[in-house]
Scaffold this motif. Structure first.
Motif, PDB file in Angstrom:
ATOM      1  N   SER A 247       0.855  -1.183   0.000  1.00  0.00           N
ATOM      2  CA  SER A 247       0.000   0.000   0.000  1.00  0.00           C
ATOM      3  C   SER A 247       0.891   1.232   0.000  1.00  0.00           C
ATOM      4  N   LEU A 251       1.252   5.238  -5.900  1.00  0.00           N
ATOM      5  CA  LEU A 251       1.483   3.802  -5.982  1.00  0.00           C
ATOM      6  C   LEU A 251       2.971   3.486  -6.040  1.00  0.00           C
ATOM      7  N   LYS A 277      -1.391  -2.418  -6.676  1.00  0.00           N
ATOM      8  CA  LYS A 277      -0.674  -2.611  -5.425  1.00  0.00           C
ATOM      9  C   LYS A 277       0.097  -3.928  -5.382  1.00  0.00           C
TER      10      LYS A 277
END
Length: 346
Positions: A247, A251, A277
């Motif tokens: 996370s 990103l 992710k």
């Protein structure tokens, strides 16, 4: 101005003075007498129509409607230049006017003046205009780093004075953050965390119309945190997949290493695939030399982290649930080098 226009103006002034004397309406003062009475306030919403009623009888010899010191109608003759003000064709015992598409400037006292048997009477009506609550200014969407302070603003108008409250909807979409957090025009957040990232709805209402709602999107940037990584057992000749999930906002970018050697997509019989992710390292035909320890590295502009994942064969001693989520001692130097090289790109 010609001579005719001059006399016409003088005549109108004389008529106004005569009407005020006739109905005992001194300049700037609504008509009043011992027989005057105050009706209930008339409340309408902005944009609607208002009907002001005045009861009369057959003994009435003169009648007029006035707004403050402005004469609207005398009998059936219209004096107001406002096309929204009309005289209603009602019963003989009623002398009423209608104001179409009411606005705030129409609010105030209205007087129906009556002369009956040489005795003046008046009815006073106070028009109240309500305005639906409406948001007129709100903060723009904001993107901040974790730990920053954030202030949101929402200004609204309306009559009566509208109430304002804020509702938070988490960007995680789990429903846990869907709650009212405060009332008032401002939201103050100190040391904001990634859990406070999401939509902040400003809701204003004064019960005149449905609430007005506008949204501020708050994005909280934070360094990668690897949340899932699992070691995998695969026999020789079979397909094996190692994957990790991180996370991060923005990103994370992913890299894979075996020892201190970086792996690249399409080389050494491996495929690296990054989707949002997640990052997956795929072996299409596992060999003995593929077994061992692999490191998944996740990085963005705010930081870098890694996780150690093992590809092992059948019968190997392992702990499938114990993937290390912190740098190993042999990987500390590589992590530092990667951090410096990645940040230098920005």
């Amino acid at each position: 101005m010609g001579l005719t226009g001059y006399f016409e103006l003088q005549w109108k002034c004389l008529v106004v003075v005569a009407l005020r004397l006739l109905f005992l309406v001194p300049a700037g003062v609504p008509a009043r007498s011992g027989d005057s009475y105050l009706k209930d306030n008339i409340t309408v919403r902005q944009g609607d129509s208002a009907v002001l009623k005045c009861n009369v009888d057959n003994k009435v010899s003169r009648v007029a409607w006035l707004n403050r010191t402005t004469i609207l109608f005398t009998g059936n003759e219209k004096w107001s230049l406002d096309p929204r003000v009309v005289l209603l064709n009602t019963a003989v015992t009623e002398y009423s006017i209608k104001i179409i598409n009411v606005n705030l400037y129409d609010e105030g006292p209205y007087v129906c003046s009556i002369l009956t048997n040489k005795k003046p009477e008046s009815t006073k009506v106070h028009l109240i205009v309500q305005v639906p609550a409406r948001i007129v200014n709100i903060s723009a969407d904001v993107s901040v780093n974790e730990g920053s302070n954030v202030s949101l603003m929402c200004l609204a108008i309306g009559r009566p004075e509208p109430s304002i409250f804020w509702k938070f909807r988490s960007s995680k979409g789990d429903g846990k953050g869907n709650r009212i957090i405060t009332e008032g025009e401002y939201v103050e957040m100190t040391g904001i965390t990634k859990d406070m990232s999401g939509s902040y709805d400003c809701i204003t209402s004064n019960d005149i119309s449905p609430p007005d709602v506008r949204t501020v999107q708050v994005t909280v940037n934070y360094p990668p945190v690897i949340s899932r990584a699992r070691s995998t057992g695969t026999a020789v000749g079979q397909k094996g997949v190692l994957w990790c999930e991180a996370s991060a906002v923005p990103l994370a970018d992913f890299q894979w290493y075996k020892g201190e050697r970086r792996l690249f997509n399409g080389l050494n019989r491996v495929k690296i695939e990054n989707k949002g992710k997640q990052s997956m390292l795929t072996f299409f035909n596992v060999s003995e030399e593929d077994y061992g320890n692999y490191t998944c590295v996740a990085m963005n502009t705010l930081g870098i982290t890694n996780a150690s994942i093992i590809l092992y064969g059948p019968g190997a001693i392992h702990d499938v649930n114990n993937a290390a989520l912190s740098p190993t001692s042999s990987f500390l130097l590589l992590t530092l080098v990667l951090t410096l090289s990645f940040i230098s790109k920005f």
